[in-house]
Scaffold this motif. Structure first.
Motif, PDB file in Angstrom:
ATOM      1  N   ASP A   1      51.280  35.160  34.185  1.00 19.73           N
ATOM      2  CA  ASP A   1      52.097  36.049  35.036  1.00 19.73           C
ATOM      3  C   ASP A   1      51.777  37.529  34.802  1.00 19.73           C
ATOM      4  O   ASP A   1      52.672  38.367  34.811  1.00 19.73           O
ATOM      5  CB  ASP A   1      53.591  35.813  34.788  1.00 19.73           C
ATOM      6  CG  ASP A   1      54.001  34.379  35.032  1.00 19.73           C
ATOM      7  OD1 ASP A   1      53.478  33.788  35.990  1.00 19.73           O
ATOM      8  OD2 ASP A   1      54.822  33.858  34.276  1.00 19.73           O
ATOM      9  N   LEU A   2      50.507  37.851  34.596  1.00 19.28           N
ATOM     10  CA  LEU A   2      50.123  39.233  34.347  1.00 19.28           C
ATOM     11  C   LEU A   2      49.661  39.916  35.625  1.00 19.28           C
ATOM     12  O   LEU A   2      49.016  39.302  36.469  1.00 19.28           O
ATOM     13  CB  LEU A   2      48.993  39.300  33.314  1.00 19.28           C
ATOM     14  CG  LEU A   2      49.273  38.700  31.932  1.00 19.28           C
ATOM     15  CD1 LEU A   2      48.074  38.930  31.022  1.00 19.28           C
ATOM     16  CD2 LEU A   2      50.525  39.308  31.311  1.00 19.28           C
ATOM     17  N   THR A   3      49.984  41.195  35.757  1.00 22.30           N
ATOM     18  CA  THR A   3      49.427  41.993  36.838  1.00 22.30           C
ATOM     19  C   THR A   3      48.002  42.368  36.473  1.00 22.30           C
ATOM     20  O   THR A   3      47.556  42.200  35.330  1.00 22.30           O
ATOM     21  CB  THR A   3      50.246  43.276  37.053  1.00 22.30           C
ATOM     22  OG1 THR A   3      50.116  44.097  35.878  1.00 22.30           O
ATOM     23  CG2 THR A   3      51.717  42.958  37.285  1.00 22.30           C
ATOM     24  N   GLN A   4      47.267  42.920  37.445  1.00 22.32           N
ATOM     25  CA  GLN A   4      45.897  43.297  37.154  1.00 22.32           C
ATOM     26  C   GLN A   4      45.842  44.413  36.111  1.00 22.32           C
ATOM     27  O   GLN A   4      44.929  44.454  35.281  1.00 22.32           O
ATOM     28  CB  GLN A   4      45.194  43.711  38.448  1.00 22.32           C
ATOM     29  CG  GLN A   4      44.992  42.523  39.390  1.00 22.32           C
ATOM     30  CD  GLN A   4      44.179  42.861  40.621  1.00 22.32           C
ATOM     31  OE1 GLN A   4      43.685  43.963  40.771  1.00 22.32           O
ATOM     32  NE2 GLN A   4      44.043  41.902  41.525  1.00 22.32           N
ATOM     33  N   VAL A   5      46.808  45.320  36.137  1.00 22.92           N
ATOM     34  CA  VAL A   5      46.862  46.370  35.118  1.00 22.92           C
ATOM     35  C   VAL A   5      47.076  45.749  33.732  1.00 22.92           C
ATOM     36  O   VAL A   5      46.420  46.123  32.750  1.00 22.92           O
ATOM     37  CB  VAL A   5      47.987  47.376  35.433  1.00 22.92           C
ATOM     38  CG1 VAL A   5      48.176  48.351  34.277  1.00 22.92           C
ATOM     39  CG2 VAL A   5      47.667  48.150  36.713  1.00 22.92           C
ATOM     40  N   GLN A   6      47.980  44.779  33.636  1.00 22.89           N
ATOM     41  CA  GLN A   6      48.240  44.120  32.353  1.00 22.89           C
ATOM     42  C   GLN A   6      47.024  43.325  31.883  1.00 22.89           C
ATOM     43  O   GLN A   6      46.744  43.262  30.688  1.00 22.89           O
ATOM     44  CB  GLN A   6      49.465  43.210  32.476  1.00 22.89           C
ATOM     45  CG  GLN A   6      50.776  43.967  32.636  1.00 22.89           C
ATOM     46  CD  GLN A   6      51.928  43.056  32.993  1.00 22.89           C
ATOM     47  OE1 GLN A   6      51.753  42.030  33.655  1.00 22.89           O
ATOM     48  NE2 GLN A   6      53.129  43.431  32.560  1.00 22.89           N
ATOM     49  N   ILE A   7      46.310  42.701  32.839  1.00 23.17           N
ATOM     50  CA  ILE A   7      45.090  41.965  32.481  1.00 23.17           C
ATOM     51  C   ILE A   7      44.059  42.915  31.894  1.00 23.17           C
ATOM     52  O   ILE A   7      43.402  42.611  30.888  1.00 23.17           O
ATOM     53  CB  ILE A   7      44.526  41.232  33.712  1.00 23.17           C
ATOM     54  CG1 ILE A   7      45.467  40.089  34.127  1.00 23.17           C
ATOM     55  CG2 ILE A   7      43.133  40.674  33.422  1.00 23.17           C
ATOM     56  CD1 ILE A   7      45.095  39.439  35.440  1.00 23.17           C
ATOM     57  N   ALA A   8      43.910  44.086  32.514  1.00 21.06           N
ATOM     58  CA  ALA A   8      42.961  45.076  32.001  1.00 21.06           C
ATOM     59  C   ALA A   8      43.339  45.501  30.589  1.00 21.06           C
ATOM     60  O   ALA A   8      42.478  45.636  29.708  1.00 21.06           O
ATOM     61  CB  ALA A   8      42.921  46.279  32.944  1.00 21.06           C
ATOM     62  N   GLU A   9      44.638  45.702  30.355  1.00 23.45           N
ATOM     63  CA  GLU A   9      45.093  46.106  29.025  1.00 23.45           C
ATOM     64  C   GLU A   9      44.839  45.005  28.003  1.00 23.45           C
ATOM     65  O   GLU A   9      44.433  45.276  26.875  1.00 23.45           O
ATOM     66  CB  GLU A   9      46.581  46.452  29.072  1.00 23.45           C
ATOM     67  CG  GLU A   9      46.886  47.718  29.871  1.00 23.45           C
ATOM     68  CD  GLU A   9      48.380  47.950  30.035  1.00 23.45           C
ATOM     69  OE1 GLU A   9      49.161  47.030  29.703  1.00 23.45           O
ATOM     70  OE2 GLU A   9      48.765  49.047  30.497  1.00 23.45           O
TER      71      GLU A   9
ATOM     72  N   THR B   1      42.584  42.462  28.143  1.00 30.57           N
ATOM     73  CA  THR B   1      41.175  42.105  27.951  1.00 30.57           C
ATOM     74  C   THR B   1      40.319  43.284  27.530  1.00 30.57           C
ATOM     75  O   THR B   1      39.207  43.094  27.036  1.00 30.57           O
ATOM     76  CB  THR B   1      40.596  41.521  29.242  1.00 30.57           C
ATOM     77  OG1 THR B   1      40.671  42.503  30.290  1.00 30.57           O
ATOM     78  CG2 THR B   1      41.355  40.262  29.662  1.00 30.57           C
ATOM     79  N   GLY B   2      40.817  44.505  27.743  1.00 26.68           N
ATOM     80  CA  GLY B   2      40.006  45.680  27.448  1.00 26.68           C
ATOM     81  C   GLY B   2      39.000  46.013  28.527  1.00 26.68           C
ATOM     82  O   GLY B   2      38.178  46.925  28.354  1.00 26.68           O
ATOM     83  N   LEU B   3      39.046  45.300  29.648  1.00 30.67           N
ATOM     84  CA  LEU B   3      38.128  45.567  30.754  1.00 30.67           C
ATOM     85  C   LEU B   3      38.653  46.720  31.604  1.00 30.67           C
ATOM     86  O   LEU B   3      39.869  46.901  31.718  1.00 30.67           O
ATOM     87  CB  LEU B   3      37.976  44.320  31.633  1.00 30.67           C
ATOM     88  CG  LEU B   3      37.302  43.104  30.995  1.00 30.67           C
ATOM     89  CD1 LEU B   3      37.407  41.903  31.938  1.00 30.67           C
ATOM     90  CD2 LEU B   3      35.839  43.408  30.686  1.00 30.67           C
ATOM     91  N   PRO B   4      37.759  47.483  32.241  1.00 33.75           N
ATOM     92  CA  PRO B   4      38.222  48.509  33.184  1.00 33.75           C
ATOM     93  C   PRO B   4      38.987  47.859  34.332  1.00 33.75           C
ATOM     94  O   PRO B   4      38.663  46.737  34.753  1.00 33.75           O
ATOM     95  CB  PRO B   4      36.922  49.155  33.682  1.00 33.75           C
ATOM     96  CG  PRO B   4      35.901  48.823  32.637  1.00 33.75           C
ATOM     97  CD  PRO B   4      36.304  47.488  32.080  1.00 33.75           C
ATOM     98  N   LEU B   5      39.988  48.574  34.851  1.00 30.98           N
ATOM     99  CA  LEU B   5      40.794  48.019  35.935  1.00 30.98           C
ATOM    100  C   LEU B   5      39.936  47.675  37.145  1.00 30.98           C
ATOM    101  O   LEU B   5      40.148  46.646  37.795  1.00 30.98           O
ATOM    102  CB  LEU B   5      41.896  49.013  36.322  1.00 30.98           C
ATOM    103  CG  LEU B   5      42.836  48.576  37.454  1.00 30.98           C
ATOM    104  CD1 LEU B   5      43.541  47.266  37.103  1.00 30.98           C
ATOM    105  CD2 LEU B   5      43.859  49.676  37.737  1.00 30.98           C
ATOM    106  N   GLY B   6      38.952  48.511  37.451  1.00 32.67           N
ATOM    107  CA  GLY B   6      38.083  48.226  38.587  1.00 32.67           C
ATOM    108  C   GLY B   6      37.316  46.929  38.409  1.00 32.67           C
ATOM    109  O   GLY B   6      37.122  46.166  39.373  1.00 32.67           O
ATOM    110  N   THR B   7      36.882  46.658  37.185  1.00 33.62           N
ATOM    111  CA  THR B   7      36.174  45.408  36.903  1.00 33.62           C
ATOM    112  C   THR B   7      37.095  44.212  37.085  1.00 33.62           C
ATOM    113  O   THR B   7      36.701  43.177  37.630  1.00 33.62           O
ATOM    114  CB  THR B   7      35.617  45.427  35.467  1.00 33.62           C
ATOM    115  OG1 THR B   7      34.721  46.538  35.326  1.00 33.62           O
ATOM    116  CG2 THR B   7      34.882  44.136  35.137  1.00 33.62           C
ATOM    117  N   VAL B   8      38.343  44.358  36.601  1.00 29.34           N
ATOM    118  CA  VAL B   8      39.313  43.276  36.764  1.00 29.34           C
ATOM    119  C   VAL B   8      39.542  42.993  38.239  1.00 29.34           C
ATOM    120  O   VAL B   8      39.522  41.830  38.687  1.00 29.34           O
ATOM    121  CB  VAL B   8      40.650  43.637  36.084  1.00 29.34           C
ATOM    122  CG1 VAL B   8      41.733  42.621  36.444  1.00 29.34           C
ATOM    123  CG2 VAL B   8      40.479  43.700  34.573  1.00 29.34           C
TER     124      VAL B   8
END
Length: 216
Positions: free
Chosen positions: A169-177, A179-186
């Protein structure tokens, strides 16, 4: 000899006048709050006995799912224990504080449900299948669409990110946080993953698929 919270608890005697009973209950709750803030696990157990039924009832009424309400109840009392130092008696009684935590956990659960439904809607719209109704239970929708099987066909990176979105149930911003990936990559991986997911869910026959939706 050290005195624990359990040593100080007394049971209300039957036939006490109503005002005396209420006064005794108020004192007991103040003692409970003090012991809880001190980190006494007996106080947490007492708080659970007192208010778990209320928490479960509130969650069930709001979510319409008894099993999810059980999860919320556990989360609430975990939050009570972790946040005990933040309780301020001058702001209100401890039972009101517990109810406040319950309401926040319910709001979080409803928001997570909305995110799951939005992701499934994007995949089903791209696949040309029925868009789920808001009343559909998210897990039932996922079962019908065989999303688990479809996810297995995705490359590792896309499968990992979509799994975090669907099941954590993560948002893309939370996924980026996380995983450490840039938000654009996510966003790019999620967009490509939904495109591939459409292909996995797409019927063998029918009209060519429309452009895939994205969840920003």
């Amino acid at each position: 000899m050290n005195t624990t919270y359990a040593d100080t608890v007394t049971r209300p005697r039957a036939c006490l006048p109503a005002e005396e009973t209420r006064a005794g209950e108020a004192r007991a709750e103040r003692d409970l709050a003090t012991a809880l803030r001190r980190g006494d696990p007996d106080a947490l157990a007492d708080a659970y006995r007192r208010w778990a039924p209320l928490v479960h009832t509130l969650a069930t009424r709001s979510l319409g799912d008894a099993k999810e309400a059980e999860d919320i109840t556990q989360q609430v009392f975990l939050g009570v224990w972790r946040g005990r130092a933040g309780y301020r008696p001058e702001r209100g009684p401890i039972n009101a504080w517990v109810v406040g935590i319950t309401r926040r956990k319910i709001v979080d659960a409803l928001a997570a449900r909305t995110r799951r439904t939005a992701l499934v809607t994007a995949a089903t719209a791209a696949a040309g299948t029925r868009v789920p109704r808001p009343s559909d239970h998210p897990e039932a929708v996922l079962d019908r669409l065989l999303v688990l099987r479809a996810l297995e066909t995705l490359p590792h990176a896309q499968r990992r990110l979509l799994s975090l979105a669907f099941f954590d149930d993560l948002t893309q911003v939370q996924i980026a946080e996380r995983t450490g990936l840039p938000l654009g990559t996510v966003k790019s991986h999620v967009r490509r993953g939904l495109h591939r997911l459409r292909g996995a869910l797409e019927p063998e026959h029918g009209e060519p698929p429309a452009s895939p939706g994205t969840h920003e």
